[in-house]
Design a protein around this motif. Structure first.
Motif, PDB file in Angstrom:
ATOM      1  N   ALA A 130      12.644  10.370   5.225  1.00 10.37           N
ATOM      2  CA  ALA A 130      13.988  10.016   5.662  1.00 10.37           C
ATOM      3  C   ALA A 130      14.837  11.253   5.950  1.00 10.37           C
ATOM      4  CB  ALA A 130      14.674   9.141   4.613  1.00 10.37           C
TER       5      ALA A 130
ATOM      6  N   SER B  96       0.848  -1.181   0.000  1.00  6.65           N
ATOM      7  CA  SER B  96       0.000   0.000   0.000  1.00  6.65           C
ATOM      8  C   SER B  96       0.886   1.235   0.000  1.00  6.65           C
ATOM      9  CB  SER B  96      -0.918  -0.003   1.223  1.00  6.65           C
ATOM     10  OG  SER B  96      -0.168   0.277   2.378  1.00  6.65           O
TER      11      SER B  96
ATOM     12  N   GLY C 193      16.403   2.871  14.598  1.00  2.00           N
ATOM     13  CA  GLY C 193      17.263   1.885  15.241  1.00  2.00           C
ATOM     14  C   GLY C 193      16.674   0.496  15.225  1.00  2.00           C
ATOM     15  N   VAL C 194      16.673  -0.185  16.391  1.00  5.45           N
ATOM     16  CA  VAL C 194      16.252  -1.585  16.392  1.00  5.45           C
ATOM     17  C   VAL C 194      14.795  -1.790  16.769  1.00  5.45           C
ATOM     18  CG1 VAL C 194      18.525  -2.545  16.838  1.00  5.45           C
ATOM     19  CG2 VAL C 194      17.114  -1.831  18.755  1.00  5.45           C
ATOM     20  N   ARG C 195      14.095  -0.703  17.136  1.00  9.58           N
ATOM     21  CA  ARG C 195      12.702  -0.902  17.536  1.00  9.58           C
ATOM     22  C   ARG C 195      11.894  -1.505  16.385  1.00  9.58           C
ATOM     23  NH1 ARG C 195      10.431   4.132  18.246  1.00  9.58           N
ATOM     24  NH2 ARG C 195      12.224   4.980  17.163  1.00  9.58           N
ATOM     25  N   PRO C 196      11.065  -2.521  16.692  1.00  8.92           N
ATOM     26  CA  PRO C 196      10.420  -3.253  15.599  1.00  8.92           C
ATOM     27  C   PRO C 196       9.225  -2.549  14.950  1.00  8.92           C
ATOM     28  CG  PRO C 196       9.913  -4.290  17.697  1.00  8.92           C
ATOM     29  CD  PRO C 196      10.858  -3.186  17.988  1.00  8.92           C
ATOM     30  N   PHE C 197       8.505  -1.699  15.660  1.00  5.75           N
ATOM     31  CA  PHE C 197       7.284  -1.145  15.067  1.00  5.75           C
ATOM     32  C   PHE C 197       7.356   0.378  14.953  1.00  5.75           C
ATOM     33  CE2 PHE C 197       6.194  -4.969  17.484  1.00  5.75           C
ATOM     34  CZ  PHE C 197       5.879  -5.790  16.425  1.00  5.75           C
ATOM     35  N   TYR C 198       6.565   0.915  14.050  1.00  3.98           N
ATOM     36  CA  TYR C 198       6.556   2.364  13.861  1.00  3.98           C
ATOM     37  C   TYR C 198       5.776   3.051  14.979  1.00  3.98           C
ATOM     38  CZ  TYR C 198       8.288   1.475   9.186  1.00  3.98           C
ATOM     39  OH  TYR C 198       9.042   1.081   8.131  1.00  3.98           O
TER      40      TYR C 198
ATOM     41  N   SER D  44       8.087   3.467   5.166  1.00  5.19           N
ATOM     42  CA  SER D  44       9.382   2.774   5.215  1.00  5.19           C
ATOM     43  C   SER D  44      10.535   3.781   5.133  1.00  5.19           C
ATOM     44  CB  SER D  44       9.489   1.714   4.120  1.00  5.19           C
ATOM     45  OG  SER D  44       9.614   2.312   2.851  1.00  5.19           O
ATOM     46  N   GLY D  45      10.234   5.012   4.733  1.00  2.00           N
ATOM     47  CA  GLY D  45      11.269   6.052   4.748  1.00  2.00           C
ATOM     48  C   GLY D  45      11.694   6.455   6.147  1.00  2.00           C
TER      49      GLY D  45
ATOM     50  N   ARG E 243       8.291   9.165   0.488  1.00  4.07           N
ATOM     51  CA  ARG E 243       9.133   8.288   1.309  1.00  4.07           C
ATOM     52  C   ARG E 243      10.492   8.937   1.572  1.00  4.07           C
ATOM     53  NH1 ARG E 243      11.778   2.836  -1.054  1.00  4.07           N
ATOM     54  NH2 ARG E 243      12.493   4.406  -2.514  1.00  4.07           N
TER      55      ARG E 243
ATOM     56  N   LEU F 254      12.503   4.513   8.449  1.00  5.24           N
ATOM     57  CA  LEU F 254      13.296   3.434   9.034  1.00  5.24           C
ATOM     58  C   LEU F 254      14.642   3.904   9.582  1.00  5.24           C
ATOM     59  CD1 LEU F 254      12.360   0.521   9.124  1.00  5.24           C
ATOM     60  CD2 LEU F 254      13.912   0.026   7.264  1.00  5.24           C
ATOM     61  N   ASN F 255      15.234   4.913   8.943  1.00 10.96           N
ATOM     62  CA  ASN F 255      16.588   5.311   9.347  1.00 10.96           C
ATOM     63  C   ASN F 255      16.638   5.921  10.748  1.00 10.96           C
ATOM     64  OD1 ASN F 255      15.197   7.563   8.590  1.00 10.96           O
ATOM     65  ND2 ASN F 255      16.916   8.555   7.588  1.00 10.96           N
TER      66      ASN F 255
ATOM     67  N   GLU G  33       2.355   1.953   3.329  1.00 14.48           N
ATOM     68  CA  GLU G  33       3.478   1.069   3.698  1.00 14.48           C
ATOM     69  C   GLU G  33       4.785   1.550   3.076  1.00 14.48           C
ATOM     70  OE1 GLU G  33       2.097  -3.526   4.384  1.00 14.48           O
ATOM     71  OE2 GLU G  33       1.788  -2.750   2.382  1.00 14.48           O
ATOM     72  N   VAL G  34       4.699   1.974   1.800  1.00 14.27           N
ATOM     73  CA  VAL G  34       5.912   2.421   1.113  1.00 14.27           C
ATOM     74  C   VAL G  34       6.430   3.712   1.736  1.00 14.27           C
ATOM     75  CG1 VAL G  34       6.851   3.253  -1.067  1.00 14.27           C
ATOM     76  CG2 VAL G  34       5.278   1.320  -1.056  1.00 14.27           C
TER      77      VAL G  34
END
Lengths: 271, 241
Positions: B150, B87, B101-106, B94-95, B146, B97-98, B90-91
């Protein structure tokens, strides 16, 4: 029908096969979504042939088959991954080279040891008898690892599947995750190929992902749906295999073909 | 203040030196176009700026608080992406993400950043649509959103208008200009000379023999721009644009 299922659960061999199969189907489906979308599906196919070669050689040499096959296939997975990301060597021919090569070595090993108790047919097309207690343990660990990875690194897996260059540029360790996926794929294939056969195991990776992509439009729904399809088709395939006395690997693939057709038809109707 | 500064940068691609002794300085708020012939090292330079390629010699310095993973990159699209089941939301997210760190969820904040950028690019009504159903221009907007997730400082665009029709292309240029006006530095690799000269404040021109860096006005007065423009026209005379 219920009678058949009750009968199946009363045989320890079948219960073992069901446990291993369900866990392997789940892992294969999750990894498969990423592999198919990254155009790495053929790597799965190549690895299963390497797995066949390793298993055959190990059996003939009287070594523990899984203990030999897993490291060999992991090695092959890293090699294929490197070849695919290196544009100077064409990935598809490299896969064909390695997979046919491994297949040939395996067949040579089997045919040269007439005395050894090797059933070529069960290697190529799978059999539930070959699933051992050790396989159950390894597949439980494997399944936990894959599920853990998917939940905790879900956002990163999405990012590297969708766009490696962007993920790399924004600081994601792409090669680490690629290697992790390759490693888990290798283990999934070695465990699953005893049940499914080395010629059929890659169907578990490819079919569920492709079927769910016919209908679903977001990465999350594709991933969840392909896990559900994979486990469901495995169970239905096993029941058919038991009821009709057909090989389980082929039965499961046939159910997957049916699922794929249904999903394709649904997509056509929706359009 | 300088955001990116290179000094005597030499880069090679497959053991061939493609860029030699290149020095330039990009300041906050600049709109820099990188133009040049194929094989002149534009893509290699982009990789180096992103920190994905080590210089043979010379330095690339990021300053003004710009971190290596905080460059909003818009890569060229791959074939695999065009029919990717994801979707728009979702895309775009994903920006983020930087920064996580290591946290799994937004987090809720990251979701808001994504929604803000979706709105800024005028694709709110596409939020739940599938990326593969969008037109080329819409897909570029999604990727631009996206990239904005970042970064707050620098956008690096690699041939953003390739394959888009003229109408969509000019829309995209307007969006990029708007982003630049809001304070984001833009660095764009492009083949589209005319638009580059129209929008860019600075031009970096690479050829196999020499390179030029300066304001776009300076570039227009230099010999190199004539050479390139003539070259482009010569190449294109056979096509009907």
């Amino acid at each position: 029908m219920i009678e058949i299922i009750r009968e199946m659960f009363s045989a320890p061999i079948l219960v073992r096969a069901l446990i291993v199969g369900i866990l392997v189907s789940l892992c294969a489906a999750l990894l498969g979504v990423s592999l198919v979308l990254k155009r790495y599906a053929m790597i799965g196919d190549g690895l299963s042939h390497v797995g066949f070669g390793a298993l055959a050689v190990a059996t003939v040499a009287n070594l523990a088959p899984i203990a030999v096959a897993i490291p060999v296939v992991i090695l092959a997975a890293f090699l294929l991954l490197r070849l695919s990301s290196n544009s100077r060597i064409k990935g598809d021919s490299a896969i064909a080279l390695i997979s046919t090569g491994a297949l040939a070595v395996g067949v040579m090993a089997v045919s040269m040891s007439k005395g050894a108790n090797v059933d070529l047919n069960s290697y190529l097309f799978g059999s539930i008898i070959s699933v051992s207690r050790g396989d159950v343990a390894v597949s439980v660990i494997l399944a936990l690892a894959v599920i853990f990875m998917f939940v905790f690194f879900y956002t990163k897996i999405f990012a590297i599947t969708f766009d490696e260059s962007f993920a790399k540029a924004t600081g994601t360790n792409v090669s680490l995750y690629n290697m992790l996926i390759a490693l888990l794929t290798a283990v999934t294939i070695v465990i699953g190929m005893r049940l499914m056969g080395s010629l059929l195991i890659s169907s578990l990776i490819i079919f569920p992902a492709l079927s769910s992509m016919r209908i679903f439009k977001s990465f999350k729904s594709v991933t969840i749906c392909s896990a559900v399809i994979s486990v469901a088709t495995f169970i239905i395939g096993m029941i058919i295999s038991y009821a009709l006395d057909t090989p389980c690997g082929a039965s499961i693939v046939c159910v997957n073909i049916a699922a794929f057709s249904v999903f394709s038809a649904l997509r056509a109707i929706k359009k | 203040m300088a955001l990116i500064k290179t000094e005597n940068l030499t880069l090679s691609y497959e053991n061939m030196t493609v860029i030699e002794n290149l020095s330039f300085e990009i300041k906050s708020g600049d709109y820099v176009c990188i133009v040049g012939e194929n094989g002149s090292g534009k893509s290699t330079l982009v990789k180096a700026l992103l920190g994905l390629k080590k210089p043979e010699s010379g330095t690339i310095e990021l300053s003004d608080g710009l971190k290596q993973n905080e460059i909003g990159y818009l890569p060229q699209q791959t074939d695999a992406q065009r029919d990717f089941p994801a979707s728009v939301f979702e895309v775009v997210i994903s920006g983020c993400l930087n920064s996580r760190g290591v946290r799994p969820f937004y987090s809720a904040r990251e979701k808001k950043t994504a929604l803000d950028n979706i709105e800024m690019l005028g694709i709110s009504e596409l939020k739940n649509r599938s990326y593969r159903e969008l037109s080329g221009g819409q897909q570029q907007r999604v990727l631009l959103a996206r990239a904005l997730c970042a970064t707050k400082k620098l956008l690096l665009l690699d041939e953003p208008v390739t394959g888009l029709d003229p109408m969509v292309t000019s829309e995209l240029y307007e969006i990029i200009e708007r982003i630049n006006k809001s304070g984001v530095t833009v660095v764009m690799v492009t083949h589209d000379m005319q638009s580059a000269l129209k929008y860019a404040s600075h031009t970096l021109c690479l050829t196999e023999r020499e390179s030029f860096f300066g304001t776009t006005e300076e570039f227009l007065q230099s010999d190199m721009s004539n050479f390139l423009k003539n070259g482009e026209n010569g190449e294109r005379s056979g096509e009907d644009d």
